[in-house]
Design a protein around this motif. Structure first.
Motif, mmCIF file in Angstrom:
data_model
loop_
_atom_site.group_PDB
_atom_site.id
_atom_site.type_symbol
_atom_site.label_atom_id
_atom_site.label_comp_id
_atom_site.label_asym_id
_atom_site.label_seq_id
_atom_site.Cartn_x
_atom_site.Cartn_y
_atom_site.Cartn_z
ATOM 1 N N ARG A 38 10.788 12.417 10.407
ATOM 2 C CA ARG A 38 10.351 12.873 9.784
ATOM 3 C C ARG A 38 8.827 13.425 9.763
ATOM 4 N NH1 ARG A 38 12.924 9.015 4.028
ATOM 5 N NH2 ARG A 38 14.925 9.045 4.989
ATOM 6 N N LEU A 39 8.216 12.429 10.548
ATOM 7 C CA LEU A 39 7.063 12.935 10.668
ATOM 8 C C LEU A 39 7.000 14.375 11.221
ATOM 9 C CD1 LEU A 39 5.306 9.723 10.480
ATOM 10 C CD2 LEU A 39 4.357 12.245 9.113
ATOM 11 N N GLU A 40 7.392 14.333 12.519
ATOM 12 C CA GLU A 40 6.909 15.179 13.351
ATOM 13 C C GLU A 40 8.482 16.974 12.854
ATOM 14 O OE1 GLU A 40 9.140 14.009 17.122
ATOM 15 O OE2 GLU A 40 7.860 12.479 16.632
ATOM 16 N N ALA A 41 8.749 16.899 11.753
ATOM 17 C CA ALA A 41 9.521 17.760 11.047
ATOM 18 C C ALA A 41 9.214 18.197 10.136
ATOM 19 C CB ALA A 41 11.064 16.958 10.526
ATOM 20 N N ASP A 42 8.013 17.793 9.431
ATOM 21 C CA ASP A 42 7.316 18.075 8.401
ATOM 22 C C ASP A 42 5.592 18.687 8.720
ATOM 23 O OD1 ASP A 42 8.448 17.823 6.337
ATOM 24 O OD2 ASP A 42 7.254 16.137 5.554
ATOM 25 N N PHE A 43 5.215 18.334 10.328
ATOM 26 C CA PHE A 43 4.736 19.213 11.155
ATOM 27 C C PHE A 43 4.743 19.159 12.392
ATOM 28 C CE2 PHE A 43 3.255 15.852 7.856
ATOM 29 C CZ PHE A 43 2.138 16.027 7.072
ATOM 30 N N PRO A 44 5.555 20.509 12.418
ATOM 31 C CA PRO A 44 6.108 21.135 13.514
ATOM 32 C C PRO A 44 4.940 21.128 14.777
ATOM 33 C CG PRO A 44 6.820 22.496 12.711
ATOM 34 C CD PRO A 44 5.566 21.115 11.599
ATOM 35 N N THR A 45 4.491 21.582 14.381
ATOM 36 C CA THR A 45 3.311 22.800 15.458
ATOM 37 C C THR A 45 1.669 22.218 16.110
ATOM 38 O OG1 THR A 45 2.227 23.970 13.346
ATOM 39 C CG2 THR A 45 3.562 25.064 14.190
ATOM 40 N N ARG A 91 -3.320 19.354 14.086
ATOM 41 C CA ARG A 91 -4.881 19.126 15.218
ATOM 42 C C ARG A 91 -5.742 18.512 13.645
ATOM 43 N NH1 ARG A 91 -6.092 21.981 19.234
ATOM 44 N NH2 ARG A 91 -4.159 22.819 18.745
ATOM 45 N N LEU A 92 -5.668 18.465 13.104
ATOM 46 C CA LEU A 92 -6.526 17.649 11.828
ATOM 47 C C LEU A 92 -5.613 17.407 10.292
ATOM 48 C CD1 LEU A 92 -9.149 16.917 11.118
ATOM 49 C CD2 LEU A 92 -9.777 19.213 9.626
ATOM 50 N N MET A 93 -5.478 16.045 10.318
ATOM 51 C CA MET A 93 -4.649 15.317 9.559
ATOM 52 C C MET A 93 -5.926 14.400 8.570
ATOM 53 S SD MET A 93 -1.420 14.583 10.891
ATOM 54 C CE MET A 93 -0.007 15.124 10.321
ATOM 55 N N SER A 94 -5.262 14.061 7.209
ATOM 56 C CA SER A 94 -6.289 12.858 6.879
ATOM 57 C C SER A 94 -5.601 12.584 5.776
ATOM 58 C CB SER A 94 -7.446 13.298 6.064
ATOM 59 O OG SER A 94 -8.352 14.299 6.699
ATOM 60 N N VAL A 95 -5.232 10.916 6.342
ATOM 61 C CA VAL A 95 -3.890 10.419 5.430
ATOM 62 C C VAL A 95 -5.141 9.865 4.305
ATOM 63 C CG1 VAL A 95 -2.477 10.791 6.892
ATOM 64 C CG2 VAL A 95 -4.259 8.668 6.578
ATOM 65 N N TYR A 132 0.695 -1.759 -0.068
ATOM 66 C CA TYR A 132 0.305 0.155 -0.063
ATOM 67 C C TYR A 132 0.887 1.719 -0.365
ATOM 68 C CZ TYR A 132 1.762 -0.296 5.150
ATOM 69 O OH TYR A 132 1.819 -0.399 6.063
ATOM 70 N N LYS A 133 0.265 2.344 -0.727
ATOM 71 C CA LYS A 133 0.851 3.963 -0.296
ATOM 72 C C LYS A 133 -0.222 4.448 0.301
ATOM 73 C CE LYS A 133 0.681 6.749 -3.663
ATOM 74 N NZ LYS A 133 0.352 7.888 -5.438
ATOM 75 N N VAL A 134 0.539 5.489 1.561
ATOM 76 C CA VAL A 134 -0.583 6.202 2.739
ATOM 77 C C VAL A 134 -0.025 7.345 2.229
ATOM 78 C CG1 VAL A 134 -0.420 7.246 4.535
ATOM 79 C CG2 VAL A 134 0.009 4.447 4.231
ATOM 80 N N THR A 135 -0.727 8.268 1.744
ATOM 81 C CA THR A 135 -0.366 9.748 1.000
ATOM 82 C C THR A 135 -0.714 10.656 2.260
ATOM 83 O OG1 THR A 135 -0.260 9.205 -1.510
ATOM 84 C CG2 THR A 135 -0.307 11.456 -0.303
ATOM 85 N N TRP A 136 0.004 11.207 2.742
ATOM 86 C CA TRP A 136 -0.062 12.057 3.857
ATOM 87 C C TRP A 136 -0.613 13.400 3.120
ATOM 88 C CZ3 TRP A 136 0.373 11.198 8.943
ATOM 89 C CH2 TRP A 136 1.181 10.011 9.195
ATOM 90 N N PRO A 137 -0.641 14.762 4.071
ATOM 91 C CA PRO A 137 -1.221 15.934 3.759
ATOM 92 C C PRO A 137 -0.157 16.922 3.346
ATOM 93 C CG PRO A 137 -1.703 15.492 6.395
ATOM 94 C CD PRO A 137 -1.000 14.658 5.630
ATOM 95 N N ASN A 138 0.432 16.593 3.189
ATOM 96 C CA ASN A 138 1.991 17.409 2.373
ATOM 97 C C ASN A 138 2.225 16.996 1.189
ATOM 98 O OD1 ASN A 138 3.566 14.790 3.791
ATOM 99 N ND2 ASN A 138 4.829 16.498 4.414
ATOM 100 N N GLY A 139 1.732 15.584 1.173
ATOM 101 C CA GLY A 139 2.022 15.261 -0.453
ATOM 102 C C GLY A 139 2.916 13.828 -0.610
ATOM 103 N N LYS A 140 3.331 13.752 0.472
ATOM 104 C CA LYS A 140 4.814 12.706 0.917
ATOM 105 C C LYS A 140 4.226 11.659 1.162
ATOM 106 C CE LYS A 140 8.622 16.113 2.600
ATOM 107 N NZ LYS A 140 9.428 15.768 3.522
ATOM 108 N N ILE A 141 4.869 10.427 0.678
ATOM 109 C CA ILE A 141 4.346 8.815 1.116
ATOM 110 C C ILE A 141 5.159 8.261 2.007
ATOM 111 C CG2 ILE A 141 3.045 9.341 -1.834
ATOM 112 C CD1 ILE A 141 5.727 8.311 -2.660
#
Length: 101
Positions: A37-44, A49-53, A8-17
């Motif tokens: 890597r995830l924490e660096a891309d979503f630091p705040t 608060r709201l993420m859809s993958v 499978y491929k999971v796509t995160w809100p920033n487009g990274k997979i």
């Protein structure tokens, strides 16, 4: 009833997979992307608060052995460049160096 083995491929809100495999075809498994890597891309707090993958099945088989699943997973990680930090959250295998041809 035979269980499918999937890649499978999971796509995160920033487009990274993140590309992974599941030998049990669980609906609740979304893999183990690199947490640093995830924490660096979503630091705040706000960015978290709201993420859809999205999880998309790239490949499935009811009769492949585990070695074939792992080999196909590796090939898909490389072909999608999912271990390139600019593109994805996989740690291995490392991206292939660009050809000098």
């Amino acid at each position: 009833m035979s269980r499918y083995k999937i890649i499978y491929k999971v796509t995160w809100p920033n487009g990274k997979i993140y590309i992974g495999s599941d030998l049990t075809d669980s609906t609740s498994y979304f893999g183990s992307p690199n947490p640093a890597r995830l924490e660096a891309d979503f630091p705040t707090r706000e960015s978290r608060r709201l993420m859809s993958v999205t999880r998309e099945i790239l490949w499935e088989s009811a009769d492949a052995d585990d070695a074939e699943v792992r080999a196909r997973e590796r090939d898909l990680i490389l072909s999608h460049r999912a271990s390139d930090p600019a593109i994805g959250y996989n740690l291995v295998p490392r991206p292939r160096p660009a050809s000098l041809d």
